[in-house]
Scaffold this active site. Structure first.
Site, mmCIF file in Angstrom:
data_model
loop_
_atom_site.group_PDB
_atom_site.id
_atom_site.type_symbol
_atom_site.label_atom_id
_atom_site.label_comp_id
_atom_site.label_asym_id
_atom_site.label_seq_id
_atom_site.Cartn_x
_atom_site.Cartn_y
_atom_site.Cartn_z
ATOM 1 N N ASP A 1 -10.328 2.529 2.627
ATOM 2 C CA ASP A 1 -10.369 1.791 3.894
ATOM 3 C C ASP A 1 -11.128 2.550 4.998
ATOM 4 O OD1 ASP A 1 -9.093 -0.530 3.106
ATOM 5 O OD2 ASP A 1 -7.101 0.164 3.662
ATOM 6 N N LYS B 1 0.815 -1.232 0.000
ATOM 7 C CA LYS B 1 0.000 0.000 0.000
ATOM 8 C C LYS B 1 0.846 1.280 0.000
ATOM 9 C CE LYS B 1 -4.181 -1.889 2.115
ATOM 10 N NZ LYS B 1 -5.167 -1.785 3.184
#
Ligand code: NAP
Length: 279
Positions: free
Chosen positions: A103, A67
């Site tokens: 997220d 990420k």
């Protein structure tokens, strides 16, 4: 490339239930395409991103351990991706990689859907200092949940995360010990486990949590997740990470396709995939 080929870019992720969820969503919206795992170790990430840039797929989800590296490689970061310097969603547009992060919004959506949106003011303790902890802190800061505390087994990691997020929120690093956390846990309205550890490895004594405290564990298997089962048995409100997985995935789906996600079909496929994995 068919119109909507999508990747899940990560490493050691063969057991991910996301392909079943996303392919059900594509089918439900009548979109031709695929969503497949592309497992690459860190030293092959650059080559994979070059393939993505040159049209191998319409977009990608990004998961452990890529990420942060993907955020650094994107041509532009949007919204939360720019705030936390981590990307879980890539959209490819004319050879450019646009990085987004669903997220935190996924966790917000999951808590709202479960009727567990934190009561403002009591504060929240987040355990862990990785990408999921950053998303949880961001989501909780938007309630606003009140004071935020972050604890990690390496205290330095909690301190660095708090520093990284300081431009957008205030989180106080606290030691990773039940005794040190006790006073905060008695007061907090929400506790989030953002580590891969089960209850036995956490500095979390459920009997010390205050009345009405909500326990959120971002893990989603094996179900029932141990913290959630124990919290429920102790009369506390609790949820695991499955609904967050659904929400963050469907927000990515919306970003790639511009369409309203088929929530029910995607949830059913996700549940079937996760249940199938523990049999
Ligand atoms: P990550 O970036 O690797 O961070 C993991 C964090 O947990 C780090 O602070 C790590 O500490 C700590 N940790 C690892 N093993 C531990 C242990 N045995 N005991 C205590 N702390 C430990 O991972 P992540 O992406 O944040 O994911 C964390 C968890 O959230 C995973 O279980 C993941 O499946 C879940 N998650 C769920 C969703 C969802 O949609 N439901 C989304 C993202 C993540 P060190 O740095 O010391 O290793």
């Amino acid at each position: 490339m068919s119109p909507t080929d999508l990747w899940l870019l990560g490493h050691g992720i063969a057991a991910s239930p996301s392909p079943r969820m996303q392919e059900a969503a594509l089918r439900a919206r009548g979109i031709e395409g695929s969503y497949r795992i592309v497992d690459v170790p860190p030293d092959e990430l650059g080559a994979a991103l070059r393939r993505l840039r040159t049209g191998a797929a319409r977009g990608a989800n990004v998961t452990i351990p890529h990420k942060l590296a993907v955020a650094a490689a994107c041509d532009r970061l949007e919204g939360d991706a720019a705030l936390v310097g981590a990307v879980n969603t890539v959209v490819v547009e004319e050879g450019r990689l646009l990085g987004a992060n669903t997220d935190a919004a996924g966790l917000e959506g999951a808590l709202r859907a479960a009727g567990l949106w934190p009561a403002p003011g009591r504060g929240a303790v987040v355990l862990g200092a990785g990408g999921a902890a950053a998303a949880a802190l961001l989501a909780l800061s938007r309630v606003p949940a009140g004071p935020l505390w972050v604890a990690a087994r390496r205290e330095e990691a909690a301190r660095l995360l708090a520093e990284r997020l300081a431009p957008v929120l205030e989180a106080a690093p606290v030691p990773w010990e039940a005794a040190a956390l006790e006073r905060l846990l008695e007061r907090a309205g929400t506790v989030v486990n953002a580590t891969p550890s089960g209850l036995a490895g956490l500095p979390l004594r459920l009997e010390r949590l205050g009345a009405g405290c909500t326990v959120v564990d971002l893990r989603y298997r094996p179900r029932p997740v141990d913290t959630v089962a124990a919290a429920g048995a102790a009369g506390l409100r609790a949820c695991d990470g499955l609904e967050m997985l659904l929400h963050q995935g469907m927000l990515s789906f919306r970003r790639w396709t511009g369409l309203e996600p088929p929530w029910d079909e995607a949830r059913a496929a996700l549940l079937a995939a996760v249940d199938g994995m523990i049999r």
